[in-house]
Design an enzyme around this catalytic site. Structure first.
Site, PDB file in Angstrom:
ATOM      1  N   CYS A 269      -9.493   8.944 -13.712  1.00  0.00           N
ATOM      2  CA  CYS A 269     -10.315   8.753 -14.909  1.00  0.00           C
ATOM      3  C   CYS A 269     -11.741   9.191 -14.589  1.00  0.00           C
ATOM      4  CB  CYS A 269     -10.267   7.314 -15.411  1.00  0.00           C
ATOM      5  SG  CYS A 269     -10.718   6.086 -14.190  1.00  0.00           S
TER       6      CYS A 269
ATOM      7  N   ASP B 100       0.871  -1.169   0.000  1.00  0.00           N
ATOM      8  CA  ASP B 100       0.000   0.000   0.000  1.00  0.00           C
ATOM      9  C   ASP B 100       0.908   1.218   0.000  1.00  0.00           C
ATOM     10  OD1 ASP B 100      -1.548   2.239   1.042  1.00  0.00           O
ATOM     11  OD2 ASP B 100      -3.088   0.773   1.596  1.00  0.00           O
TER      12      ASP B 100
END
Length: 527
Positions: free
Chosen positions: A465, A394
Site C-alpha cells: 500500500c 513468520d
C-alpha cells in the site's frame, strides 16, 4: 470482534503492521500499534484518579478529542480509538476523560462523535501546520518548546476549529479557554485565550504567518512541508520522483477527508444490489464502484452503517477498492490453494475466500497470533471459515520448514504505507526516512521466502500500500535478478487498463484514481 476488525481495516487501509520480530531491531516499536513511533513530546501525562465530577459547561467533543490526541501523541493505538459506539479500547470515552482530566462531561451524541472524528483526524493531519502557527504566536520560542502536552492539544484543537473548520471564532476561544482552565489551571486558560485571540485577529486581516515558497530546493521543501503538513523527507522524496506540482497534489489528497468503500459479503450470500437496498433504507449516500462488482463507495454515513449492524452481522466489510483490485490481480478460482503470507488484519484473505465459492483453501499465515484469532472469528461470521486455515508463523520460518507449494501465493508486504496517508492520519508522523531502507531489506527477505511456496506454473503476487518505487518496481527488479525462474505476468487481464503500468504492474494513484495508493506485481513461475 468483527466490527473492530472492519474498523481497523477502515483506519489502517490494509497497511501491514507486523510484530516486532518482523522488523529490523533498530526500529523503535510500540507494542500496541505495531508501527514504528516517534519519541513522544516531553511532558507529564498522568491520568488523574480524582473523584470524577460532571462538568456540563465543557464541550464533550473537545474534551474527548483532547484526550484521544493525548493518547495518540503518547503512543496510543490510532486504529483502536473508534468502534461502533465511539468507545475507545473497550472503555467508555468518558471514563478516559474522567481519569485523564479529573472530570466528566455529558455523554457524546452522534453529532459529537462526528466532530471528534473530524477534529482528531484533522488535527493529526495538520499538526505541522498548526504547530508552526502556534509557535509563531507564542511570545517566545521557549513557550512552545516547554508547553505541556495537554495544553498543546487544546491549542491545536482551537487552531484547527478556527482555521480549517471555520467555526465561530469567539465561541471556539471561549470554550477552549474554559477547557484549559478546568482541565489544567487558570493560567493555562489565560495563555490559550491570548494565543487564540491573536489567531482570530490575524485571520480577520488575512495575515497568517506562513512560510513563502522561495529559495533553493531544500528551503522550498521545508516551506511545502509546513504549508501542507508533511515531514520534509516525504516532500523531498515526492518532489524527486513526481515533480513539485504532482507532489503538492498528492499532499492535498492526503489532507482531504477520506472516502470509504464497502464490500458486499458474497460469502454470506449478500449481493451488491442487496447492500445498496440496505444503504437506501438507511439513507446513506453512496455510489457503485466502477471497478469492482461487490463494492460501493461512500463519503459519509459510516456511523449509520455501523449502528445498523451491517458490519457486526458480517453482511459487508470496510475495504478500499485499491485492496480489492489487488485480489483481482491474484484472481482466486474455486478449487485453488492460496497462501496469504502476511494475512493480518485479513481483509484480502476474507475477500479471496469469498471468491472460492466453498472450494479450495486460503492459508492465512501471520506472525501475530492475536490478530489471527480475530481473523478466525470474522471468517466464521462471514461464513468463509471452511476455506480458511490459519497458520501462526513468520512466513520466513514457514517456508524454511515446509515443502508446501500452492497454486498462488500473495505477499501483501509490510511497507511504509505512503499510499494510505489520507486514511492513516498518524502514519506520516510515525515514519522516518531510515525506515525505508530497513523495510526494503525486509521486503526482499519475505519475497524470497514466499517464492519457495509457489508450485511450478503457479503465481506469486507481491503487493504494497505504498506509492514509492523503491518499495514497488525496484523490489521486483531485484527479485527477478535473484529468481530467473519467475517472470512478469502482465495484469491487464485482471484489472481495468487505467491501473496497468507500462511494465505490466497494477498501480492505483491516489490523485488520479481517488483511491488509496497500492501496487501489485503478478509473477509466474516457470513449469
Amino acid at each position: 470482534m468483527a466490527v473492530v476488525l472492519s474498523l481497523r481495516l477502515l483506519l489502517s487501509a490494509d497497511t501491514k503492521r507486523p510484530s516486532s520480530s518482523s522488523f529490523p531491531k533498530s526500529l523503535k516499536f510500540d507494542k500496541r500499534t505495531k508501527t514504528s513511533v516517534s519519541t513522544p513530546r516531553k511532558g507529564n501525562f498522568n491520568p488523574s484518579h480524582k473523584t470524577q465530577k460532571v462538568n456540563l459547561e465543557i464541550s464533550p467533543h473537545r474534551a474527548v478529542s483532547a484526550v484521544r490526541l493525548m493518547r495518540i501523541e503518547m503512543g496510543g493505538a490510532f486504529a483502536d480509538l473508534l468502534n461502533e459506539k465511539g468507545k475507545g479500547s473497550g472503555e467508555n470515552e468518558m471514563g478516559y476523560v474522567g481519569r485523564t482530566l479529573g472530570f466528566r462531561t455529558r455523554d457524546l451524541e452522534d453529532r459529537d462523535l462526528r466532530l471528534v472524528t473530524d477534529i482528531v483526524g484533522g488535527t493529526i493531519r495538520w499538526k505541522r501546520y498548526l504547530d508552526h502557527l502556534i509557535s509563531s504566536l507564542c511570545n517566545d520560542g521557549n513557550t512552545f518548546a516547554r508547553m505541556e502536552p495537554l495544553l498543546l492539544q487544546i491549542l491545536r484543537i482551537g487552531f484547527y476549529e478556527i482555521v480549517k473548520l471555520d467555526m465561530p471564532p469567539y465561541a471556539v476561544v471561549d470554550e477552549n479557554v474554559r477547557l484549559a482552565k478546568v482541565a489544567l489551571r487558570h493560567g493555562a486558560g489565560n495563555l490559550v485565550n491570548a494565543i487564540l485571540r491573536k489567531l482570530v485577529l490575524l485571520m480577520e486581516t488575512d495575515s497568517l504567518p506562513l512560510p513563502k515558497l522561495e529559495g533553493d530546493d531544500r528551503a522550498q521543501a521545508r516551506a511545502l512541508a509546513t504549508l501542507h503538513s508533511h515531514p520534509v523527507w516525504m516532500v523531498r522524496r515526492w518532489t524527486k520522483h513526481l515533480g513539485q506540482e504532482e507532489a503538492i497534489r498528492l499532499m492535498m489528497w492526503n489532507n482531504s477527508d477520506p472516502s470509504f468503500s464497502l464490500r458486499a459479503n458474497s460469502g454470506k450470500g449478500l449481493s451488491r444490489a442487496d447492500l445498496v437496498t440496505k444503504l437506501n433504507v438507511l439513507k446513506v449516500p453512496h455510489e457503485l464502484s466502477s471497478h469492482l462488482n461487490d463494492f460501493v463507495r461512500m463519503k459519509t454515513g459510516l456511523q449509520l452503517v455501523i449502528q445498523a449492524g451491517l458490519l457486526k452481522e458480517g453482511l459487508c466489510s470496510v475495504q478500499d477498492e485499491s485492496a480489492g483490485l489487488v485480489v483481482s490481480v491474484v484472481d482466486p478460482q474455486p478449487g485453488e490453494s492460496i497462501i496469504d503470507c502476511c494475512a493480518a488484519p485479513g481483509g484480502k484473505t476474507l475477500y479471496m475466500a469469498s471468491l472460492l465459492s466453498g472450494q479450495g483453501m486460503v492459508y492465512a499465515v501471520d506472525i501475530n497470533e492475536g490478530r489471527l484469532r480475530i481473523l478466525k472469528e470474522t471468517a466464521k461470521l462471514h461464513q468463509v471459515d471452511g476455506v480458511i486455515t490459519n497458520v501462526h508463523s513468520d512466513i520466513r520460518t514457514f517456508s524454511d520448514n515446509n515443502s508446501t507449494e500452492c497454486d498462488k501465493v500473495l505477499l501483501d508486504a509490510p511497507c511504509s504505507g505512503l499510499g494510505v496517508l489520507s486514511k492513516r492520519a498518524d502514519l506520516r508522523w510515525n515514519r522516518k526516512l531510515e525506515d525505508m531502507e530497513q523495510l526494503k531489506s525486509l521486503q526482499d527477505e519475505l519475497l524470497d521466502a514466499a517464492s519457495l511456496l509457489v508450485k511450478p506454473g503457479g503465481v506469486l503476487v507481491y503487493s504494497t500500500c505504498s506509492i514509492d518505487p523503491e518499495e514497488n518496481e525496484e523490489r521486483i527488479a531485484t527479485f527477478l535478478l535473484r529468481h530467473p525462474e519467475f517472470q512478469i505476468d502482465p495484469v491487464g487481464r485482471y484489472v481495468p487498463p487505467e491501473f496497468v503500468t507500462e511494465q505490466g504492474f497494477y498501480f492505483s494513484n491516489p490523485v488520479k484514481h481517488s483511491l488509496d495508493g497500492a501496487f501489485a506485481a503478478r509473477l509466474a513461475r516457470a513449469l
